[in-house]
Design a protein around this motif. Sequence first.
Motif, PDB file in Angstrom:
ATOM      1  N   PHE A   1      35.197  55.811  37.758  1.00  0.00           N
ATOM      2  CA  PHE A   1      34.677  54.661  37.026  1.00  0.00           C
ATOM      3  C   PHE A   1      35.604  54.321  35.865  1.00  0.00           C
ATOM      4  O   PHE A   1      36.460  55.103  35.489  1.00  0.00           O
ATOM      5  CB  PHE A   1      33.277  54.972  36.492  1.00  0.00           C
ATOM      6  CG  PHE A   1      32.333  55.507  37.537  1.00  0.00           C
ATOM      7  CD1 PHE A   1      31.724  54.649  38.433  1.00  0.00           C
ATOM      8  CD2 PHE A   1      32.066  56.858  37.635  1.00  0.00           C
ATOM      9  CE1 PHE A   1      30.852  55.126  39.411  1.00  0.00           C
ATOM     10  CE2 PHE A   1      31.201  57.359  38.602  1.00  0.00           C
ATOM     11  CZ  PHE A   1      30.596  56.486  39.490  1.00  0.00           C
ATOM     12  N   GLY A   2      35.384  53.178  35.253  1.00  0.00           N
ATOM     13  CA  GLY A   2      36.154  52.721  34.092  1.00  0.00           C
ATOM     14  C   GLY A   2      36.217  51.203  34.111  1.00  0.00           C
ATOM     15  O   GLY A   2      35.612  50.557  34.970  1.00  0.00           O
ATOM     16  N   THR A   3      36.958  50.634  33.183  1.00  0.00           N
ATOM     17  CA  THR A   3      37.113  49.177  33.135  1.00  0.00           C
ATOM     18  C   THR A   3      38.571  48.826  33.390  1.00  0.00           C
ATOM     19  O   THR A   3      39.444  49.196  32.598  1.00  0.00           O
ATOM     20  CB  THR A   3      36.663  48.612  31.771  1.00  0.00           C
ATOM     21  OG1 THR A   3      35.288  48.966  31.572  1.00  0.00           O
ATOM     22  CG2 THR A   3      36.803  47.103  31.742  1.00  0.00           C
ATOM     23  N   LEU A   4      38.828  48.122  34.497  1.00  0.00           N
ATOM     24  CA  LEU A   4      40.178  47.670  34.838  1.00  0.00           C
ATOM     25  C   LEU A   4      40.438  46.352  34.116  1.00  0.00           C
ATOM     26  O   LEU A   4      39.619  45.426  34.198  1.00  0.00           O
ATOM     27  CB  LEU A   4      40.318  47.477  36.345  1.00  0.00           C
ATOM     28  CG  LEU A   4      40.253  48.759  37.182  1.00  0.00           C
ATOM     29  CD1 LEU A   4      40.106  48.424  38.657  1.00  0.00           C
ATOM     30  CD2 LEU A   4      41.490  49.605  36.934  1.00  0.00           C
TER      31      LEU A   4
ATOM     32  N   GLN B   1      47.534  35.734  36.461  1.00  0.00           N
ATOM     33  CA  GLN B   1      47.120  35.559  37.858  1.00  0.00           C
ATOM     34  C   GLN B   1      46.125  36.649  38.234  1.00  0.00           C
ATOM     35  O   GLN B   1      46.254  37.796  37.800  1.00  0.00           O
ATOM     36  CB  GLN B   1      48.322  35.662  38.792  1.00  0.00           C
ATOM     37  CG  GLN B   1      49.364  34.611  38.574  1.00  0.00           C
ATOM     38  CD  GLN B   1      50.558  34.813  39.517  1.00  0.00           C
ATOM     39  OE1 GLN B   1      50.674  35.811  40.204  1.00  0.00           O
ATOM     40  NE2 GLN B   1      51.452  33.839  39.534  1.00  0.00           N
ATOM     41  N   ALA B   2      45.139  36.298  39.051  1.00  0.00           N
ATOM     42  CA  ALA B   2      44.214  37.305  39.567  1.00  0.00           C
ATOM     43  C   ALA B   2      45.002  38.298  40.418  1.00  0.00           C
ATOM     44  O   ALA B   2      45.996  37.936  41.040  1.00  0.00           O
ATOM     45  CB  ALA B   2      43.123  36.645  40.396  1.00  0.00           C
ATOM     46  N   VAL B   3      44.583  39.551  40.399  1.00  0.00           N
ATOM     47  CA  VAL B   3      45.212  40.583  41.222  1.00  0.00           C
ATOM     48  C   VAL B   3      44.129  41.285  42.040  1.00  0.00           C
ATOM     49  O   VAL B   3      42.957  41.290  41.651  1.00  0.00           O
ATOM     50  CB  VAL B   3      46.008  41.607  40.381  1.00  0.00           C
ATOM     51  CG1 VAL B   3      47.145  40.933  39.642  1.00  0.00           C
ATOM     52  CG2 VAL B   3      45.117  42.348  39.415  1.00  0.00           C
ATOM     53  N   THR B   4      44.528  41.863  43.163  1.00  0.00           N
ATOM     54  CA  THR B   4      43.568  42.523  44.037  1.00  0.00           C
ATOM     55  C   THR B   4      43.980  43.963  44.291  1.00  0.00           C
ATOM     56  O   THR B   4      45.099  44.227  44.732  1.00  0.00           O
ATOM     57  CB  THR B   4      43.457  41.780  45.384  1.00  0.00           C
ATOM     58  OG1 THR B   4      43.078  40.428  45.123  1.00  0.00           O
ATOM     59  CG2 THR B   4      42.424  42.424  46.284  1.00  0.00           C
ATOM     60  N   VAL B   5      43.067  44.884  43.989  1.00  0.00           N
ATOM     61  CA  VAL B   5      43.247  46.293  44.322  1.00  0.00           C
ATOM     62  C   VAL B   5      42.802  46.439  45.767  1.00  0.00           C
ATOM     63  O   VAL B   5      41.666  46.122  46.112  1.00  0.00           O
ATOM     64  CB  VAL B   5      42.379  47.204  43.427  1.00  0.00           C
ATOM     65  CG1 VAL B   5      42.573  48.671  43.805  1.00  0.00           C
ATOM     66  CG2 VAL B   5      42.671  46.980  41.956  1.00  0.00           C
TER      67      VAL B   5
ATOM     68  N   GLY C   1      38.272  43.499  51.569  1.00  0.00           N
ATOM     69  CA  GLY C   1      39.269  42.749  50.809  1.00  0.00           C
ATOM     70  C   GLY C   1      39.650  43.373  49.488  1.00  0.00           C
ATOM     71  O   GLY C   1      40.574  42.920  48.832  1.00  0.00           O
ATOM     72  N   GLY C   2      38.952  44.396  49.054  1.00  0.00           N
ATOM     73  CA  GLY C   2      39.297  45.078  47.812  1.00  0.00           C
ATOM     74  C   GLY C   2      38.647  44.461  46.591  1.00  0.00           C
ATOM     75  O   GLY C   2      37.825  43.560  46.672  1.00  0.00           O
ATOM     76  N   PHE C   3      39.031  44.992  45.422  1.00  0.00           N
ATOM     77  CA  PHE C   3      38.520  44.521  44.135  1.00  0.00           C
ATOM     78  C   PHE C   3      39.441  43.445  43.592  1.00  0.00           C
ATOM     79  O   PHE C   3      40.640  43.665  43.451  1.00  0.00           O
ATOM     80  CB  PHE C   3      38.486  45.643  43.096  1.00  0.00           C
ATOM     81  CG  PHE C   3      37.559  46.777  43.389  1.00  0.00           C
ATOM     82  CD1 PHE C   3      36.272  46.558  43.867  1.00  0.00           C
ATOM     83  CD2 PHE C   3      37.961  48.082  43.160  1.00  0.00           C
ATOM     84  CE1 PHE C   3      35.414  47.618  44.104  1.00  0.00           C
ATOM     85  CE2 PHE C   3      37.104  49.143  43.392  1.00  0.00           C
ATOM     86  CZ  PHE C   3      35.827  48.915  43.871  1.00  0.00           C
ATOM     87  N   SER C   4      38.892  42.314  43.227  1.00  0.00           N
ATOM     88  CA  SER C   4      39.676  41.265  42.587  1.00  0.00           C
ATOM     89  C   SER C   4      39.449  41.349  41.079  1.00  0.00           C
ATOM     90  O   SER C   4      38.310  41.400  40.617  1.00  0.00           O
ATOM     91  CB  SER C   4      39.247  39.887  43.101  1.00  0.00           C
ATOM     92  OG  SER C   4      40.018  38.883  42.469  1.00  0.00           O
ATOM     93  N   ILE C   5      40.558  41.386  40.340  1.00  0.00           N
ATOM     94  CA  ILE C   5      40.478  41.396  38.876  1.00  0.00           C
ATOM     95  C   ILE C   5      40.985  40.037  38.408  1.00  0.00           C
ATOM     96  O   ILE C   5      42.132  39.672  38.683  1.00  0.00           O
ATOM     97  CB  ILE C   5      41.338  42.521  38.262  1.00  0.00           C
ATOM     98  CG1 ILE C   5      41.022  43.858  38.934  1.00  0.00           C
ATOM     99  CG2 ILE C   5      41.116  42.594  36.748  1.00  0.00           C
ATOM    100  CD1 ILE C   5      41.995  44.962  38.591  1.00  0.00           C
TER     101      ILE C   5
ATOM    102  N   LEU D   1      46.152  53.427  42.277  1.00  0.00           N
ATOM    103  CA  LEU D   1      45.670  52.183  42.864  1.00  0.00           C
ATOM    104  C   LEU D   1      46.841  51.458  43.518  1.00  0.00           C
ATOM    105  O   LEU D   1      47.942  51.455  42.973  1.00  0.00           O
ATOM    106  CB  LEU D   1      45.068  51.270  41.789  1.00  0.00           C
ATOM    107  CG  LEU D   1      43.959  51.859  40.933  1.00  0.00           C
ATOM    108  CD1 LEU D   1      43.508  50.834  39.894  1.00  0.00           C
ATOM    109  CD2 LEU D   1      42.796  52.321  41.791  1.00  0.00           C
ATOM    110  N   THR D   2      46.596  50.838  44.653  1.00  0.00           N
ATOM    111  CA  THR D   2      47.602  49.997  45.312  1.00  0.00           C
ATOM    112  C   THR D   2      47.067  48.574  45.347  1.00  0.00           C
ATOM    113  O   THR D   2      45.901  48.350  45.674  1.00  0.00           O
ATOM    114  CB  THR D   2      47.901  50.489  46.744  1.00  0.00           C
ATOM    115  OG1 THR D   2      48.387  51.835  46.665  1.00  0.00           O
ATOM    116  CG2 THR D   2      48.951  49.612  47.424  1.00  0.00           C
ATOM    117  N   PHE D   3      47.941  47.618  45.005  1.00  0.00           N
ATOM    118  CA  PHE D   3      47.569  46.209  44.917  1.00  0.00           C
ATOM    119  C   PHE D   3      48.061  45.447  46.145  1.00  0.00           C
ATOM    120  O   PHE D   3      48.876  45.945  46.918  1.00  0.00           O
ATOM    121  CB  PHE D   3      48.149  45.600  43.632  1.00  0.00           C
ATOM    122  CG  PHE D   3      47.593  46.265  42.403  1.00  0.00           C
ATOM    123  CD1 PHE D   3      46.437  45.794  41.800  1.00  0.00           C
ATOM    124  CD2 PHE D   3      48.216  47.377  41.851  1.00  0.00           C
ATOM    125  CE1 PHE D   3      45.906  46.421  40.686  1.00  0.00           C
ATOM    126  CE2 PHE D   3      47.698  48.015  40.738  1.00  0.00           C
ATOM    127  CZ  PHE D   3      46.540  47.535  40.146  1.00  0.00           C
ATOM    128  N   SER D   4      47.582  44.222  46.287  1.00  0.00           N
ATOM    129  CA  SER D   4      47.933  43.408  47.455  1.00  0.00           C
ATOM    130  C   SER D   4      49.427  43.119  47.545  1.00  0.00           C
ATOM    131  O   SER D   4      49.928  42.806  48.617  1.00  0.00           O
ATOM    132  CB  SER D   4      47.137  42.105  47.467  1.00  0.00           C
ATOM    133  OG  SER D   4      47.369  41.376  46.279  1.00  0.00           O
TER     134      SER D   4
END
Length: 178
Positions: free
Chosen positions: A62-65, A71-75, A106-110, A144-147
């Motif tokens: 847990f935590g706050t990303l 630009q939005a990013v996706t984990v 699709g993962g987490f969108s930040i 973490l790996t991003f798109s």
Amino acid sequence: MTSFTNTPLPRLAALAAVSLLALTGCSATPAPSAAPAAPAGDSVTIEDAWIKATDDDMSAAFGTLTNDSGQAVTVVSAATDAAGMVELHETVENEAGEMIMREIEGGFSIPAEGELALEPGADHIMLMGLTGPLAAGDEVTVTLTFSDDSTYAFTAPVKDYSGANENYEGDDHEGMDH
């Protein structure tokens, strides 16, 4: 000196066009290009990261990303040596009104210049097939790996926590909770 009096008109026109094009290419200012976007892993950080202590086979991070980019990013995935399998999970209500966990498609969108809270009973990083117990005070590194295939690694302390006992929705872990 070359005389153009015997040169056919189309040939003369072509020669003039090529000369003009060459001169234009030398003096033109190149069009501005957009700067390439920085790798997502360079713009994301985590605050207040922690992992649930357990002797069982599953836990969660847990935590706050926070995404500092425009630009939005996706984990799209996560990994750790502390678990054989890691999934990005969401918690939703099923047809029976029970809160269940499931892998998020699709993962987490930040969002751009925004945050994503990873919390018990909500979005979280699920650690399954733990390689050993996780005791309060231990530390675990998660990558973490991003798109865009960039990565970001963080180390989180393991803490005692007894809440958020949702059920897992899936074939391999039906009925298990965390």
